[in-house]
Each structure stands twice: as structure tokens, then as C-alpha cells.
Design an enzyme around this catalytic site. Sequence first.
Site, PDB file in Angstrom:
ATOM      1  CE  LYS A 168      -3.265  -2.597   1.887  1.00 16.19           C
ATOM      2  NZ  LYS A 168      -4.773  -3.177   3.213  1.00 16.19           N
ATOM      3  CG  ASP A 173     -10.269  -0.685   4.271  1.00 20.37           C
ATOM      4  OD1 ASP A 173      -9.323  -0.287   3.176  1.00 20.37           O
ATOM      5  OD2 ASP A 173      -9.818  -0.547   5.582  1.00 20.37           O
ATOM      6  CD  GLN A 214      -4.065  -4.583   6.602  1.00 21.29           C
ATOM      7  OE1 GLN A 214      -4.331  -3.588   5.491  1.00 21.29           O
ATOM      8  NE2 GLN A 214      -3.899  -5.411   6.070  1.00 21.29           N
TER       9      GLN A 214
HETATM   10  N1  LIG Z   1      -8.052  -2.505   6.198  1.00 18.60           N
HETATM   11  C1  LIG Z   1      -8.124  -3.595   5.226  1.00 18.60           C
HETATM   12  N2  LIG Z   1      -8.603  -2.948   4.377  1.00 18.60           N
HETATM   13  C2  LIG Z   1      -7.826  -4.584   2.655  1.00 18.60           C
HETATM   14  O1  LIG Z   1      -8.947  -3.576   1.886  1.00 18.60           O
HETATM   15  C3  LIG Z   1      -6.852  -5.265   3.976  1.00 18.60           C
HETATM   16  C4  LIG Z   1      -7.031  -5.498   5.076  1.00 18.60           C
HETATM   17  N3  LIG Z   1      -7.235  -4.447   5.767  1.00 18.60           N
HETATM   18  N4  LIG Z   1      -6.569  -7.152   5.254  1.00 18.60           N
HETATM   19  C5  LIG Z   1      -6.316  -8.379   4.411  1.00 18.60           C
HETATM   20  C6  LIG Z   1      -7.944  -7.673   3.321  1.00 18.60           C
HETATM   21  C7  LIG Z   1      -6.696  -8.291   2.031  1.00 18.60           C
HETATM   22  N5  LIG Z   1      -5.975  -7.700   1.552  1.00 18.60           N
HETATM   23  C8  LIG Z   1      -5.946  -8.011  -0.088  1.00 18.60           C
HETATM   24  C9  LIG Z   1      -5.159  -6.556  -0.991  1.00 18.60           C
HETATM   25  C10 LIG Z   1      -3.822  -6.636  -2.129  1.00 18.60           C
HETATM   26  C11 LIG Z   1      -4.097  -7.650  -2.545  1.00 18.60           C
HETATM   27  C12 LIG Z   1      -2.976  -7.943  -3.780  1.00 18.60           C
HETATM   28  O2  LIG Z   1      -2.402  -7.259  -4.246  1.00 18.60           O
HETATM   29  N6  LIG Z   1      -2.526  -9.213  -4.374  1.00 18.60           N
HETATM   30  C13 LIG Z   1      -1.605  -9.649  -5.213  1.00 18.60           C
HETATM   31  C14 LIG Z   1      -0.790  -9.993  -4.986  1.00 18.60           C
HETATM   32  C15 LIG Z   1      -0.823 -10.801  -3.901  1.00 18.60           C
HETATM   33  C16 LIG Z   1       0.777 -11.471  -3.387  1.00 18.60           C
HETATM   34  O3  LIG Z   1       1.541 -11.964  -4.304  1.00 18.60           O
HETATM   35  O4  LIG Z   1       0.916 -12.096  -1.496  1.00 18.60           O
HETATM   36  C17 LIG Z   1      -2.659 -10.550  -6.191  1.00 18.60           C
HETATM   37  O5  LIG Z   1      -3.649 -10.874  -5.911  1.00 18.60           O
HETATM   38  O6  LIG Z   1      -2.347 -10.741  -7.381  1.00 18.60           O
HETATM   39  C18 LIG Z   1      -4.840  -8.641  -2.426  1.00 18.60           C
HETATM   40  C19 LIG Z   1      -4.960  -8.527  -0.565  1.00 18.60           C
HETATM   41  C20 LIG Z   1      -6.844  -6.232   1.384  1.00 18.60           C
HETATM   42  N7  LIG Z   1      -7.249  -6.304   2.613  1.00 18.60           N
END
Ligand SMILES: Nc1nc(=O)c2c([nH]1)NC[C@@H]1CN(c3ccc(C(=O)N[C@@H](CCC(=O)O)C(=O)O)cc3)C=[N+]21
Length: 282
Positions: free
Chosen positions: A53, A120, A97
Site C-alpha cells: 500500500k 476502506d 489493517q
Molecule cells: N483494512 C483493511 N483493508 C483491506 O483492504 C484489507 C485488509 N484490511 N486486510 C487484508 C485484506 C486483503 N487485501 C489484499 C490487498 C491486496 C492484495 C494483492 O495485491 N494481491 C496480489 C498479490 C498477492 C501476493 O503476492 O501475496 C494479487 O492477488 O495479485 C490482496 C489482498 C486487502 N485487505
Amino acid sequence: MAATLIDGKALAARLRQQLTTEVEELRQRGVVPGLAVVLVGDDPASRVYVSMKEKACAQVGIFSAEHRLPAETSQQQLLELIGQLNQDRRIDGILVQLPLPGHIDENAIIAAIDPAKDVDGFHPVSVGRLAIGQPGFRSCTPFGVMKMLEDIGCDLNGKEVVVVGRSNIVGKPVALMCLAQNATVTLCHSRTRDLAAHVGRADVVIAAVGRPEMIQGDWIKPGAVVIDVGINRLADGRLVGDVAFEAAAARASAITPVPGGVGPMTITMLLYNTVESARQRP
Ligand SMILES: Nc1nc(=O)c2c([nH]1)NC[C@@H]1CN(c3ccc(C(=O)N[C@@H](CCC(=O)O)C(=O)O)cc3)C=[N+]21
Ligand SMILES: NC(=O)C1=CN([C@@H]2O[C@H](COP(=O)(O)OP(=O)(O)OC[C@H]3O[C@@H](n4cnc5c(N)ncnc54)[C@H](OP(=O)(O)O)[C@@H]3O)[C@@H](O)[C@H]2O)C=CC1
């Protein structure tokens, strides 16, 4: 049928390019969009997400302030930090988070965020606005899913959408967003009887369960669009979605990969919401 791959990474890159230009314009008017990222404890997955992020903010010119707090931080201390960030004029968005350590009440923390900085989209005010069709911050993962559907020209009007998973952060809001676009929405969960039959009727399947490859390829109606929100790490280190990708791709007209699908869009929509919040600065 060989499905079209819905490239979330490429769409995210395009949107980030546009956001970079918009941030530049705001900066010229003296407004630097700012995001506060709060991480409590040292969950390795959360650390990775938080640094992704921060990197994304830097990439488009958003100021990011990180607050890394020890796992023992009390709820009161966290509430005090949120209070300060609510008052801080450089901060347009606050992201705490999740998950938080067990001794902290997540609902109390989310409720303490100024709804005007709830990038969020988790605050009850934002969720309520979504439910009654008013403008407001949309939570990033479902918002990213809607952008992907829009980008491939998938008009939801009158379509059968089946969402698997009813969490507050993915399943429920994405169902409301599809409903707002006049889809006929079915929301499935762990108590659903005959999941395969529901999925089999869907013009659009949105999977957000958190169980590796549980949606089987032969459940998919030929020509359906498949959006896989799931991110599951297998014992061998591989990342897979909630959908059995190869078999589903053989029947679908379009499908998202994991990784490289919904994930990159989530962070992009966080940037989008932060820029929007900066635009609306009082
Ligand atoms: N307050 C809060 N807001 C959130 O938005 C939040 C959170 N908490 N807690 C956890 C989850 C999960 N999440 C992700 C964000 C980016 C990828 C992402 O970019 N994934 C990539 C790479 C995955 C990797 O390589 O680990 C992909 O799918 O291609 C995934 C999951 C946001 N979350
Ligand atoms: N790409 C991204 O940016 C993001 C990806 N994710 C990923 O999406 C997935 C879902 O996340 P999240 O919504 O937070 O998960 P939750 O664990 O909060 O919710 C899972 C949902 O799936 C349902 N479920 C569980 N088992 C079954 C089953 N056998 N049949 C049908 N439904 C079932 C649960 O039902 P019940 O309510 O009855 O228990 C629940 O509603 C995870 O893999 C997560 O990593 C999450 C957020 C962002």
C-alpha cells in the site's frame, strides 16, 4: 471455449496512471492527498500488504504516513491515534489493517474513524450509504470487482449474479453493488444447500470464500464470467483462488487469475478513494 483472461494487474496499472495525473493536478492546487496506514502487531501477511500500500501511494504521489504499533497496543491507545488522525489536516484517508489483535474490538476501531476519511469503506455510515444507494466510500475489493466488470463491458442489468461468501468486507458489499446495477443477486454461504446448482445458474460468479479451488470448473455455466476474489496460499507456497482455474476457464467467457486479478485492484481502489477524499477536503 477458451476464456478471456481479465488482467487486473494491467487495469490497475492504467488506473494508477490516471490517478498519478489527478494527484499532480491536485498538488498544483496545493492539495497533497494523504493516507495514514495503521498496522498493529507483526502479522507477516499484513506487513506485506501494508508495504504494498505504501509503495502504491508513493507511485502515484500520495503522501503516506505509516503507524506501526506493537501487538500489545491497547484499544484505548489505538482509539487515541485514530482521534489524532481524524484531526490531522494532511490526512484524507485512514486505513487500519485488519485483522487486529484479539484484545481489540475491530468494530469499535472502525466506528471511531471519521466517515469522511473512511477510504476502506468499512464504517457503518459508508456501508449504510451503499445499502440505501447514496454516494459514499465503497470498500476497495468489491469496488475493484465492479471496475473489472465495467472494463470488460459486462452489463449486469437483469443478469443472474451468484456471490459465494457473505463477509462484511467482500461478499455482502459486492452483492449490494451488483444489486444497485440491477442484477438478480443470490448470496451463498456455508449453510447454502446445493451450492453447485446456484453457481450453475449464474451469468456472473463472484467467489469470496477463502477455500482453495472449492468452486469446481464443471459447475460453471458455459459463457459465464468468473471473478475469483479468493487468495489462498498452499503448503507448497503456490497462491490459488477459490475457483479451480483451469477447468473453469475451459467453460467461462472471461475469468480473473490469482494472483494478478482482483488483488491489484483492491489497492488501486484504495488510492482512488484517497484521491476522491482529498478532492472533497473541507
Ligand atoms: N483494512 C483493511 N483493508 C483491506 O483492504 C484489507 C485488509 N484490511 N486486510 C487484508 C485484506 C486483503 N487485501 C489484499 C490487498 C491486496 C492484495 C494483492 O495485491 N494481491 C496480489 C498479490 C498477492 C501476493 O503476492 O501475496 C494479487 O492477488 O495479485 C490482496 C489482498 C486487502 N485487505
Ligand atoms: N483480492 C483481495 O483483495 C482480497 C481477497 N480476499 C480473499 O477472499 C477470500 C474471502 O475473504 P473474506 O470475505 O474476508 O472471508 P471470510 O472468511 O470473512 O468469509 C468467508 C465466507 O465464505 C463462506 N463459506 C465458507 N465455507 C463455505 C462453503 N463451504 N460453501 C459456501 N460458502 C462458504 C462463509 O460462510 P459463513 O458466513 O456461513 O461462515 C463466509 O461467508 C479469502 O481467500 C481472502 O484471502 C479478501 C479480501 C481482499
